[in-house]
Design a protein around this motif. Structure first.
Motif, PDB file in Angstrom:
ATOM      1  N   GLY A 165      16.648 -24.860 -35.080  1.00  0.00           N
ATOM      2  CA  GLY A 165      15.725 -24.868 -36.061  1.00  0.00           C
ATOM      3  C   GLY A 165      16.110 -26.274 -36.625  1.00  0.00           C
ATOM      4  O   GLY A 165      16.670 -26.614 -37.161  1.00  0.00           O
ATOM      5  N   PRO A 166      14.739 -27.499 -36.547  1.00  0.00           N
ATOM      6  CA  PRO A 166      15.023 -28.091 -37.347  1.00  0.00           C
ATOM      7  C   PRO A 166      14.880 -28.560 -38.565  1.00  0.00           C
ATOM      8  O   PRO A 166      14.858 -29.915 -39.187  1.00  0.00           O
ATOM      9  N   ASP A 167      14.903 -27.277 -39.808  1.00  0.00           N
ATOM     10  CA  ASP A 167      14.987 -27.739 -40.937  1.00  0.00           C
ATOM     11  C   ASP A 167      16.193 -27.633 -41.651  1.00  0.00           C
ATOM     12  O   ASP A 167      17.054 -27.546 -42.833  1.00  0.00           O
ATOM     13  N   THR A 168      17.232 -27.315 -40.306  1.00  0.00           N
ATOM     14  CA  THR A 168      18.883 -27.134 -40.295  1.00  0.00           C
ATOM     15  C   THR A 168      19.473 -27.881 -40.843  1.00  0.00           C
ATOM     16  O   THR A 168      18.856 -29.113 -40.488  1.00  0.00           O
ATOM     17  N   GLU A 169      20.093 -27.912 -42.179  1.00  0.00           N
ATOM     18  CA  GLU A 169      20.807 -28.681 -42.715  1.00  0.00           C
ATOM     19  C   GLU A 169      21.823 -28.474 -41.947  1.00  0.00           C
ATOM     20  O   GLU A 169      23.039 -27.876 -42.215  1.00  0.00           O
ATOM     21  N   VAL A 170      23.011 -29.916 -42.716  1.00  0.00           N
ATOM     22  CA  VAL A 170      24.299 -30.081 -41.839  1.00  0.00           C
ATOM     23  C   VAL A 170      25.065 -30.809 -42.909  1.00  0.00           C
ATOM     24  O   VAL A 170      24.558 -31.624 -42.828  1.00  0.00           O
ATOM     25  N   ARG A 171      26.077 -29.680 -42.812  1.00  0.00           N
ATOM     26  CA  ARG A 171      27.237 -30.611 -43.878  1.00  0.00           C
ATOM     27  C   ARG A 171      28.785 -30.327 -42.915  1.00  0.00           C
ATOM     28  O   ARG A 171      28.948 -29.776 -42.107  1.00  0.00           O
ATOM     29  N   PHE A 172      29.795 -32.603 -42.400  1.00  0.00           N
ATOM     30  CA  PHE A 172      31.268 -32.144 -41.959  1.00  0.00           C
ATOM     31  C   PHE A 172      31.921 -32.004 -43.492  1.00  0.00           C
ATOM     32  O   PHE A 172      31.945 -33.103 -44.563  1.00  0.00           O
ATOM     33  N   ARG A 173      32.984 -31.233 -43.379  1.00  0.00           N
ATOM     34  CA  ARG A 173      33.788 -31.293 -44.025  1.00  0.00           C
ATOM     35  C   ARG A 173      34.719 -31.494 -43.154  1.00  0.00           C
ATOM     36  O   ARG A 173      36.051 -30.954 -42.408  1.00  0.00           O
ATOM     37  N   GLN A 174      35.613 -31.919 -44.323  1.00  0.00           N
ATOM     38  CA  GLN A 174      37.444 -32.524 -44.164  1.00  0.00           C
ATOM     39  C   GLN A 174      38.301 -31.141 -42.974  1.00  0.00           C
ATOM     40  O   GLN A 174      38.003 -30.747 -43.866  1.00  0.00           O
ATOM     41  N   SER A 175      39.381 -31.860 -41.910  1.00  0.00           N
ATOM     42  CA  SER A 175      39.833 -30.366 -41.875  1.00  0.00           C
ATOM     43  C   SER A 175      40.968 -30.706 -41.140  1.00  0.00           C
ATOM     44  O   SER A 175      41.360 -31.752 -41.285  1.00  0.00           O
ATOM     45  N   PHE A 176      41.733 -30.135 -40.098  1.00  0.00           N
ATOM     46  CA  PHE A 176      42.447 -30.463 -38.937  1.00  0.00           C
ATOM     47  C   PHE A 176      43.135 -29.659 -38.467  1.00  0.00           C
ATOM     48  O   PHE A 176      42.669 -28.270 -38.262  1.00  0.00           O
ATOM     49  N   PHE A 177      42.978 -30.421 -37.320  1.00  0.00           N
ATOM     50  CA  PHE A 177      43.312 -29.985 -35.996  1.00  0.00           C
ATOM     51  C   PHE A 177      44.366 -31.031 -34.628  1.00  0.00           C
ATOM     52  O   PHE A 177      44.595 -32.399 -35.472  1.00  0.00           O
ATOM     53  N   PRO A 178      45.125 -30.425 -34.301  1.00  0.00           N
ATOM     54  CA  PRO A 178      45.835 -31.468 -34.400  1.00  0.00           C
ATOM     55  C   PRO A 178      45.996 -32.560 -33.159  1.00  0.00           C
ATOM     56  O   PRO A 178      46.371 -33.036 -32.669  1.00  0.00           O
ATOM     57  N   PHE A 179      44.726 -32.441 -32.679  1.00  0.00           N
ATOM     58  CA  PHE A 179      44.251 -32.600 -31.387  1.00  0.00           C
ATOM     59  C   PHE A 179      43.201 -33.756 -31.852  1.00  0.00           C
ATOM     60  O   PHE A 179      42.430 -34.771 -30.657  1.00  0.00           O
ATOM     61  N   THR A 180      42.595 -33.566 -32.893  1.00  0.00           N
ATOM     62  CA  THR A 180      41.702 -34.852 -33.602  1.00  0.00           C
ATOM     63  C   THR A 180      42.162 -35.168 -34.339  1.00  0.00           C
ATOM     64  O   THR A 180      42.638 -34.514 -35.432  1.00  0.00           O
TER      65      THR A 180
END
Ligand code: DAH
Length: 322
Positions: free
Chosen positions: A214-229
């Motif tokens: 839905g268009p009203d969805t808020e999005v947040r990016f949190r720092q994390s760890f993955f070996p391939f990124t």
């Protein structure tokens, strides 16, 4: 019909009247016998024809009675229709969104070599990052793929950038409880070009979750760890249950446990070591990748509380998606 059969037995039956007459033939004057026999046979044939004709009349009458009672305008009885599994529905929906963004759909084997599943994704043997995924080994160097990330490697090895693809499919882990099944589905996505950045990643994934939730969805990016990124992030969206308020009806929201956020995917910029593994020059190319769990998205989207319901094949559950 019954009466007619009684008549037939009475006249034409083995012990019927005609048979009685026939039995008397030997007692007649030999000169009269042929004529009497002939007459008896004619009577027998005539009676047989009469009875047969009458029987046909009665049958026809019965047919038309049944036909009159039959309503040809009644709707037919539909056989129960099958429907697509909710996991398939969600995969199709997610693929549609990414196809719209210019991604192509790729697939690969579920039985995968250690190299594609781990090593080329910057997880060398003995590296502790492998502990993040409980693996089912087929033999020492062959595994049931633990994620769809090997499709990054397979696709990059086959092509030269620019490329953008998503890879839906089954993955396997030695894991089983309320929120884990040994087999589940993931969708991997990745894009490689001479100039892609974290901003492209954010824009793409934000557009994606807003189309899906839905268009009203808020999005947040949190720092994390993955070996391939590197860098890596986890993406949360505002809780689909409570709309991000953390509570509904005065009670703490069960889905986000009161935080207002739910995690939907992992992502990041493709690690230079991954590019090196497929023979790309990390100075020349940049790209992003992301991975999500299909069942998890389906649970959030449809408000399903127990992961195992997807695989019990209870028709009462599955019918609700048709
Ligand atoms: N392969 C990861 C897993 O199964 C998911 C994932 C995370 C995929 C980050 C990615 C990524 O491509 O960038 O846990």
């Amino acid at each position: 019909m019954r009466d007619l059969e009684d008549l037939r037995v009475e006249f034409l039956g083995r012990k019927g009247r005609l048979a009685g007459l026939m039995a008397e033939l030997p007692g007649l004057d030999p000169a009269d016998r042929p004529r009497a026999g002939q007459t008896a046979n004619q009577v027998k044939a005539a009676l047989g024809a009469l009875i047969e004709a009458r029987q046909q009349d009665l049958e026809r009458a019965g047919d038309s009675e049944r036909l009159a009672a039959f309503d040809p305008t009644l709707p037919g009885r539909r056989p129960p229709a099958g429907s697509l599994h909710p996991v398939t529905l969600v995969i199709d929906e997610i693929c549609d969104v990414f196809i719209g963004l210019g991604f192509e759909v790729v697939s690969g084997p579920e039985v995968e070599s250690d190299w594609y599943n781990f090593e080329a994704l910057n997880m060398p043997p003995e590296h502790p990052a492998r502990d993040m995924q409980d693996t089912l080994y087929v033999s020492e160097a062959v595994v049931l793929r633990t994620h769809t990330s090997p499709l990054q490697i397979r696709t990059m090895k086959e092509r030269t950038p620019p490329l953008a693809a998503i890879a839906p499919g089954k993955v396997y882990r030695r894991d089983s409880d309320l929120t884990h099944t040994p087999m589940f589905h993931q969708i991997e996505g990745f894009l490689v070009d001479s100039h892609s950045s974290m901003a492209d990643l954010r824009g793409t994934l934000t557009a994606f979750v807003r189309q899906l939730f839905g268009p009203d969805t808020e999005v947040r990016f949190r720092q994390s760890f993955f070996p391939f990124t590197e860098p890596s992030a986890e993406v949360d969206i505002s809780c689909v249950m409570c709309g991000g308020r953390g509570a509904s009806g005065g009670e703490t929201c069960r889905v986000c446990k009161g935080t207002g956020w739910v995690e939907v995917l992992g992502c990041g910029m493709i690690d230079p070591n991954v590019f090196r593994a497929v023979g790309y020059d990390p100075e020349k190319y940049a790209g992003f990748a992301f991975g999500l769990g299909v069942e998890r998205v389906a649970m959030l989207k449809y408000g399903i509380g127990d992961l195992r319901m997807f695989f019990e094949n209870d028709v009462r559950f599955l019918e609700q998606f048709s």
